[in-house]
Design a protein around this motif. Structure first.
Motif, PDB file in Angstrom:
ATOM      1  N   ALA A 116       7.441  -2.958 -11.774  1.00  0.00           N
ATOM      2  CA  ALA A 116       7.403  -1.791 -10.890  1.00  0.00           C
ATOM      3  C   ALA A 116       7.391  -0.523 -11.725  1.00  0.00           C
ATOM      4  O   ALA A 116       7.833  -0.506 -12.880  1.00  0.00           O
ATOM      5  N   LEU A 117       6.890   0.541 -11.113  1.00  0.00           N
ATOM      6  CA  LEU A 117       6.810   1.864 -11.731  1.00  0.00           C
ATOM      7  C   LEU A 117       7.688   2.826 -10.941  1.00  0.00           C
ATOM      8  O   LEU A 117       7.694   2.802  -9.705  1.00  0.00           O
ATOM      9  N   VAL A 118       8.432   3.683 -11.658  1.00  0.00           N
ATOM     10  CA  VAL A 118       9.234   4.719 -11.019  1.00  0.00           C
ATOM     11  C   VAL A 118       8.960   6.039 -11.717  1.00  0.00           C
ATOM     12  O   VAL A 118       8.937   6.109 -12.947  1.00  0.00           O
ATOM     13  N   SER A 119       8.750   7.109 -10.925  1.00  0.00           N
ATOM     14  CA  SER A 119       8.540   8.431 -11.508  1.00  0.00           C
ATOM     15  C   SER A 119       9.130   9.521 -10.624  1.00  0.00           C
ATOM     16  O   SER A 119       9.028   9.458  -9.405  1.00  0.00           O
ATOM     17  N   MET A 120       9.737  10.507 -11.262  1.00  0.00           N
ATOM     18  CA  MET A 120      10.218  11.702 -10.596  1.00  0.00           C
ATOM     19  C   MET A 120       9.293  12.877 -10.924  1.00  0.00           C
ATOM     20  O   MET A 120       9.608  14.021 -10.623  1.00  0.00           O
ATOM     21  N   GLY A 121       8.181  12.578 -11.564  1.00  0.00           N
ATOM     22  CA  GLY A 121       7.249  13.608 -12.008  1.00  0.00           C
ATOM     23  C   GLY A 121       6.217  13.964 -10.961  1.00  0.00           C
ATOM     24  O   GLY A 121       6.436  13.768  -9.752  1.00  0.00           O
ATOM     25  N   SER A 122       5.081  14.444 -11.406  1.00  0.00           N
ATOM     26  CA  SER A 122       4.007  14.876 -10.513  1.00  0.00           C
ATOM     27  C   SER A 122       3.649  13.787  -9.502  1.00  0.00           C
ATOM     28  O   SER A 122       3.256  12.678  -9.874  1.00  0.00           O
ATOM     29  N   THR A 123       3.782  14.121  -8.217  1.00  0.00           N
ATOM     30  CA  THR A 123       3.451  13.161  -7.163  1.00  0.00           C
ATOM     31  C   THR A 123       1.973  12.793  -7.223  1.00  0.00           C
ATOM     32  O   THR A 123       1.597  11.625  -7.124  1.00  0.00           O
ATOM     33  N   GLY A 124       1.125  13.812  -7.409  1.00  0.00           N
ATOM     34  CA  GLY A 124      -0.310  13.565  -7.475  1.00  0.00           C
ATOM     35  C   GLY A 124      -0.683  12.645  -8.626  1.00  0.00           C
ATOM     36  O   GLY A 124      -1.509  11.739  -8.471  1.00  0.00           O
ATOM     37  N   ALA A 125      -0.047  12.866  -9.781  1.00  0.00           N
ATOM     38  CA  ALA A 125      -0.347  12.028 -10.946  1.00  0.00           C
ATOM     39  C   ALA A 125       0.145  10.602 -10.739  1.00  0.00           C
ATOM     40  O   ALA A 125      -0.512   9.644 -11.157  1.00  0.00           O
ATOM     41  N   THR A 126       1.290  10.456 -10.091  1.00  0.00           N
ATOM     42  CA  THR A 126       1.829   9.116  -9.843  1.00  0.00           C
ATOM     43  C   THR A 126       0.929   8.351  -8.874  1.00  0.00           C
ATOM     44  O   THR A 126       0.650   7.168  -9.073  1.00  0.00           O
ATOM     45  N   ILE A 127       0.476   9.027  -7.828  1.00  0.00           N
ATOM     46  CA  ILE A 127      -0.441   8.385  -6.882  1.00  0.00           C
ATOM     47  C   ILE A 127      -1.751   8.031  -7.577  1.00  0.00           C
ATOM     48  O   ILE A 127      -2.297   6.934  -7.389  1.00  0.00           O
ATOM     49  N   ALA A 128      -2.251   8.948  -8.413  1.00  0.00           N
ATOM     50  CA  ALA A 128      -3.490   8.693  -9.136  1.00  0.00           C
ATOM     51  C   ALA A 128      -3.331   7.507 -10.080  1.00  0.00           C
ATOM     52  O   ALA A 128      -4.197   6.625 -10.160  1.00  0.00           O
ATOM     53  N   ALA A 129      -2.195   7.461 -10.788  1.00  0.00           N
ATOM     54  CA  ALA A 129      -1.956   6.359 -11.721  1.00  0.00           C
ATOM     55  C   ALA A 129      -1.880   5.030 -10.980  1.00  0.00           C
ATOM     56  O   ALA A 129      -2.484   4.034 -11.399  1.00  0.00           O
ATOM     57  N   ALA A 130      -1.134   4.999  -9.887  1.00  0.00           N
ATOM     58  CA  ALA A 130      -0.996   3.763  -9.126  1.00  0.00           C
ATOM     59  C   ALA A 130      -2.334   3.345  -8.517  1.00  0.00           C
ATOM     60  O   ALA A 130      -2.681   2.152  -8.496  1.00  0.00           O
ATOM     61  N   THR A 131      -3.087   4.322  -8.018  1.00  0.00           N
ATOM     62  CA  THR A 131      -4.371   4.024  -7.380  1.00  0.00           C
ATOM     63  C   THR A 131      -5.391   3.510  -8.384  1.00  0.00           C
ATOM     64  O   THR A 131      -6.068   2.500  -8.144  1.00  0.00           O
ATOM     65  N   VAL A 132      -5.506   4.188  -9.531  1.00  0.00           N
ATOM     66  CA  VAL A 132      -6.527   3.832 -10.528  1.00  0.00           C
ATOM     67  C   VAL A 132      -6.097   2.633 -11.375  1.00  0.00           C
ATOM     68  O   VAL A 132      -6.884   1.709 -11.591  1.00  0.00           O
ATOM     69  N   VAL A 133      -4.864   2.649 -11.853  1.00  0.00           N
ATOM     70  CA  VAL A 133      -4.420   1.601 -12.769  1.00  0.00           C
ATOM     71  C   VAL A 133      -4.108   0.301 -12.026  1.00  0.00           C
ATOM     72  O   VAL A 133      -4.528  -0.781 -12.441  1.00  0.00           O
TER      73      VAL A 133
END
Length: 349
Positions: A116-133
């Protein structure tokens, strides 16, 4: 020898049974890496998880030295370069900063080193990372944010909370399927009631999007009860409430803001009494559920990703890590993909 041991542990297959490895974007958040590292230590000390701490090696080591107990906990540092700032275009950041902490953390999950991945950082970047990766489930273009946000109705999932602002009716039906699986598996509701957030509870009330989504969802086997209004949310009239991200994000932030304002007024009225402080905290927690859980999941992606608040402190970070473990343990991703396929097959467009 230590480096070899770290590499072996990060494969994700050498932890004892019951231990879930979680990749934490340690550089994401307003108070990173101090609070993210402290949160990782707190989470690991509670047991059940191992934490892959992804970030700048020097910064991570400096923070870990503040926590002597970390040396005996399943915490592994994973190097990264750079951070995606809030507001930075995610697509551009993915191309220009491929070794940024959020993308390295997502890559660790994709490679099987974490579950699993957890982030408190950029919401947009986290969504992009999860979507693309991670990739998305069949028929989903982009992940959606959602989860419980009103503590008075703790078994109520609201989707979307801000990632899809212009939502087509079919997407609302997808949200219903994904939320239904979440309510059943993670929140323990056998037959979740589904509703659309609208301007009136009566059938036919709402804009074109709501009306078209209603026609589609009626074709499915989901337990659809029609529309609910904003004032229905605290009373849990439905376990899954669907709306576009524009509306959902406003609802979430209004709820959180009211929680802060009410807690402040209560504490001010009671003075410096313990009763006042306890009541203020209780009301704050009821209206800021994301902090209690630490964050909410990204729905529709082929992996577990939890997004928290940028202002999260150590306790919220630890909560997010254990929320990630819970979602993994429940087998949510596979169940959601199956539910989505089943519901999509029932619709004639």
């Amino acid at each position: 020898m230590k480096a070899e041991r770290a590499n072996e542990m990060t494969t994700g297959s050498h932890f004892p049974p019951g231990i879930v490895p979680v990749a934490l974007d340690a550089m994401g958040g307003d108070y990173a890496p101090a609070e993210t590292v402290a949160g990782a230590v707190l989470a690991a000390s509670k047991g059940g998880v191992a934490v892959l701490l992804v970030g700048d090696p020097a910064a991570l080591q400096a923070e870990l030295r503040k926590h002597p107990a970390a040396a005996k906990l399943p915490i592994i540092s994973v190097p990264s370069e750079g951070v995606v700032a809030e507001g930075e275009p995610p697509a551009l950041a993915f191309r220009s900063k491929p070794k940024a902490s959020i993308f390295v953390a997502a890559g660790a999950v994709k490679a099987g080193k974490a579950k699993a991945l957890v982030s408190m950082g950029s919401t947009g970047a986290t969504i992009a990372a999860a979507t693309v990766v991670f990739g998305t489930m069949d028929g989903i273009d982009r992940g959606a944010l959602g989860g419980p946000i009103v503590g008075f109705a703790p078994k109520q999932v609201i989707i979307d909370l801000g990632s899809n602002l212009d939502t087509k009716p079919q997407m609302l039906v997808d949200f219903a399927a994904l939320g239904s699986a979440m309510a059943r598996l993670v929140l323990g509701v056998p037959e979740p009631r589904i509703a659309i957030l609208s301007v009136g509870a009566e059938e036919g009330k709402g804009n074109r999007q709501v009306k078209e989504a209603t026609d589609l969802i009626k074709q499915t086997s989901l337990k659809f009860i029609g529309n609910v209004e904003g004032h229905d949310l605290p009373f849990g009239k439905a376990e899954v409430v669907i709306c576009d991200g524009f509306v959902g994000n406003i609802v979430m932030k209004l709820t959180e803001g009211l929680g802060e304002a009410i807690a402040y007024e209560v504490e001010k009225s009671f003075g410096a009494t313990q009763q006042g402080k306890d009541l203020a905290k209780r009301l704050y927690d009821l209206m800021n559920v994301v902090e209690v859980y630490g964050g909410g999941p990204i729905f529709g992606v082929k992996g577990v990703a939890i997004v928290g608040h940028g202002r999260a402190r150590a306790e919220s970070v630890a909560n997010a890590i254990h929320t990630a473990k819970m979602v993994v343990d429940k087998g949510y991703v596979d169940a959601a993909a199956a539910e989505l396929a089943k519901i999509r097959a029932q619709i004639k467009v």
